[in-house]
Design a protein around this motif. Sequence first.
Motif, PDB file in Angstrom:
ATOM      1  N   GLU A 199       0.812  -1.212   0.000  1.00  0.00           N
ATOM      2  CA  GLU A 199       0.000   0.000   0.000  1.00  0.00           C
ATOM      3  C   GLU A 199       0.846   1.262   0.000  1.00  0.00           C
ATOM      4  N   ASN A 200       2.092   1.158   0.370  1.00  0.00           N
ATOM      5  CA  ASN A 200       2.930   2.343   0.536  1.00  0.00           C
ATOM      6  C   ASN A 200       3.714   2.618  -0.743  1.00  0.00           C
ATOM      7  N   LEU A 201       3.635   3.857  -1.231  1.00  0.00           N
ATOM      8  CA  LEU A 201       4.260   4.200  -2.507  1.00  0.00           C
ATOM      9  C   LEU A 201       5.780   4.065  -2.449  1.00  0.00           C
ATOM     10  N   VAL A 202       6.408   4.534  -1.371  1.00  0.00           N
ATOM     11  CA  VAL A 202       7.861   4.454  -1.282  1.00  0.00           C
ATOM     12  C   VAL A 202       8.314   2.995  -1.231  1.00  0.00           C
ATOM     13  N   ASN A 203       7.601   2.172  -0.479  1.00  0.00           N
ATOM     14  CA  ASN A 203       7.935   0.748  -0.472  1.00  0.00           C
ATOM     15  C   ASN A 203       7.825   0.162  -1.876  1.00  0.00           C
ATOM     16  N   PHE A 204       6.766   0.540  -2.575  1.00  0.00           N
ATOM     17  CA  PHE A 204       6.551   0.073  -3.948  1.00  0.00           C
ATOM     18  C   PHE A 204       7.727   0.471  -4.838  1.00  0.00           C
ATOM     19  N   LEU A 205       8.187   1.705  -4.713  1.00  0.00           N
ATOM     20  CA  LEU A 205       9.275   2.199  -5.558  1.00  0.00           C
ATOM     21  C   LEU A 205      10.630   1.641  -5.156  1.00  0.00           C
ATOM     22  N   ALA A 206      10.790   1.292  -3.883  1.00  0.00           N
ATOM     23  CA  ALA A 206      12.099   0.875  -3.376  1.00  0.00           C
ATOM     24  C   ALA A 206      12.348  -0.618  -3.460  1.00  0.00           C
ATOM     25  N   LEU A 207      11.338  -1.406  -3.734  1.00  0.00           N
ATOM     26  CA  LEU A 207      11.549  -2.858  -3.782  1.00  0.00           C
ATOM     27  C   LEU A 207      12.636  -3.194  -4.803  1.00  0.00           C
ATOM     28  N   PRO A 208      13.603  -3.995  -4.416  1.00  0.00           N
ATOM     29  CA  PRO A 208      14.737  -4.300  -5.308  1.00  0.00           C
ATOM     30  C   PRO A 208      14.376  -5.358  -6.350  1.00  0.00           C
ATOM     31  N   GLU A 209      15.321  -5.615  -7.225  1.00  0.00           N
ATOM     32  CA  GLU A 209      15.098  -6.636  -8.252  1.00  0.00           C
ATOM     33  C   GLU A 209      14.867  -7.996  -7.592  1.00  0.00           C
ATOM     34  N   ARG A 210      13.967  -8.736  -8.238  1.00  0.00           N
ATOM     35  CA  ARG A 210      13.617 -10.072  -7.727  1.00  0.00           C
ATOM     36  C   ARG A 210      13.151 -10.885  -8.921  1.00  0.00           C
TER      37      ARG A 210
ATOM     38  N   ALA B 190      -5.292   1.191  20.642  1.00  0.00           N
ATOM     39  CA  ALA B 190      -5.319   1.383  19.185  1.00  0.00           C
ATOM     40  C   ALA B 190      -3.922   1.343  18.557  1.00  0.00           C
ATOM     41  N   VAL B 191      -3.106   0.400  18.977  1.00  0.00           N
ATOM     42  CA  VAL B 191      -1.739   0.302  18.464  1.00  0.00           C
ATOM     43  C   VAL B 191      -1.746  -0.002  16.972  1.00  0.00           C
ATOM     44  N   ARG B 192      -0.786   0.606  16.261  1.00  0.00           N
ATOM     45  CA  ARG B 192      -0.581   0.286  14.846  1.00  0.00           C
ATOM     46  C   ARG B 192       0.899   0.426  14.522  1.00  0.00           C
ATOM     47  N   LEU B 193       1.329  -0.328  13.513  1.00  0.00           N
ATOM     48  CA  LEU B 193       2.686  -0.189  12.975  1.00  0.00           C
ATOM     49  C   LEU B 193       2.547   0.035  11.482  1.00  0.00           C
ATOM     50  N   GLU B 194       2.849   1.242  11.047  1.00  0.00           N
ATOM     51  CA  GLU B 194       2.756   1.548   9.622  1.00  0.00           C
ATOM     52  C   GLU B 194       3.898   0.873   8.879  1.00  0.00           C
ATOM     53  N   GLN B 195       3.584   0.374   7.702  1.00  0.00           N
ATOM     54  CA  GLN B 195       4.566  -0.432   6.983  1.00  0.00           C
ATOM     55  C   GLN B 195       5.827   0.336   6.618  1.00  0.00           C
ATOM     56  N   GLU B 196       5.714   1.664   6.398  1.00  0.00           N
ATOM     57  CA  GLU B 196       6.896   2.431   6.031  1.00  0.00           C
ATOM     58  C   GLU B 196       7.862   2.626   7.190  1.00  0.00           C
ATOM     59  N   LEU B 197       7.434   2.269   8.407  1.00  0.00           N
ATOM     60  CA  LEU B 197       8.307   2.414   9.576  1.00  0.00           C
ATOM     61  C   LEU B 197       9.065   1.142   9.911  1.00  0.00           C
ATOM     62  N   ILE B 198       8.787   0.078   9.175  1.00  0.00           N
ATOM     63  CA  ILE B 198       9.519  -1.177   9.384  1.00  0.00           C
ATOM     64  C   ILE B 198      10.934  -1.021   8.818  1.00  0.00           C
TER      65      ILE B 198
END
Length: 438
Positions: free
Chosen positions: A305-316, A417-425
């Motif tokens: 869901e996160n745009l930066v994660n989407f853009l940063a995923l390396p080659e696979r 209401a704890v949450r961990l946003e994926q971009e903070l992993i």
Amino acid sequence: MPAESSPWTTLAMLRAQSLKAWNSGSLLRELLEPSGVYPRRRSLKRPTAAELLKDYAAAQAWATQLVAGAGKYSLETAEVGRTTIGSNRIPSAAVFASVEDEMAFVSKTRDAVRFRELAAGLCDLDPALRRWALKRPQQLLGLGEAALTAARVALWLRDHPAPGIYVRQLSLPGVHTKFIEGHRRVIDEMAAVLAAGGAGSEPAEARAPEDDGGVVEVEAADDASESAEAPSVPEAGDAVLGNGSARTPAARFAARHGFLHPPELVRFRLLDADRPLLGEGRDITVTAEAFSLLRLPVQTVIVTENLVNFLALPERPGTLALFGAGYGFSALRDAAWLQDCEVLYWGDLDTHGFHILDQLRAAHPHVTSVLMDEATLMAHRDVWGSEPKQSRAELARLSAEESELYEAFRNDTYGPAVRLEQELIRWDWALDRLLPGG
């Protein structure tokens, strides 16, 4: 004796009762459809004989205040204390001869006049709209002329079913795309009333019995902040993947009324450099329909869901990254070719992340979650946040481990209401679990 601590109904308390009736819309409804409650008698909590004996001066001051405030109401009195301290007549009820008197008592005469004008304007457009005015009197008053414009849109929709044009092309005075976006709910309600012809009495909530005590209930206003840019949050039972491209409020409005709407788009990246698609193009956006017809040379799809994660995923090797953008997975519903791929979903570690996962599995049951486990959550305690509004949906498509974590979030097991946003992993933590052998 301070008014807020008085055991007797003070002038301020009486005014609060009338203001509550105003805020709930019941006084305005009386202007359109008198219920027969006027003259209206509002009982007063008054001193007992023992209280008169204990503090006659306080009781006298209380009565004097009510008498001085009379004018828009008259006072009934009752005899108290004949056998103890001698006969005393004290206020027992305030009586409003008309609804206009009660509105004047809370300084709402000008608003009442404006409401009559607006309601008359709606009825001039179509008598059936009177039913909407009865249901939403405070909203009508708040919207003002915008309510009449919304009514003209609703009438146009009634007279032009399935127009097959874009909302932008709707040519009515004062109506533009931004107006529609800000008044969709009102237009929908008015359109429903017009479709029913105004038949029947107003809904039960329009005539709910009043409680003279307690907190003032203000009628909810139209959600003008509803925006096409922000995907809406489904409630329990919503089929996010089952409504075609109509996943945003604007798209659903268009679908309900037969307008055209821009097609939903799907953005993806091919992470395998050895398998080119469009020349050197690796980051591609296509319509949902085109995406459903693709036959891409991949074995794995990573949805994030996160745009930066989407853009940063390396080659696979043999892998495609897909940008999910929240609840916007309706585009994947018809992509049957995904059934032949390993599909990994990486969402936020919170209740909505699991709700989205559950909805994605409605179309693709084989989806596997990644980085949505307790180990990931506990390894990142230092960056936990708080989820503004938790999902309360019952989710039937989660694994046992996922369900346990989802319930822990809902029950505040780890904190409120704890949450961990994926971009903070941490990125090294994420790559260890996303890359082959991780």
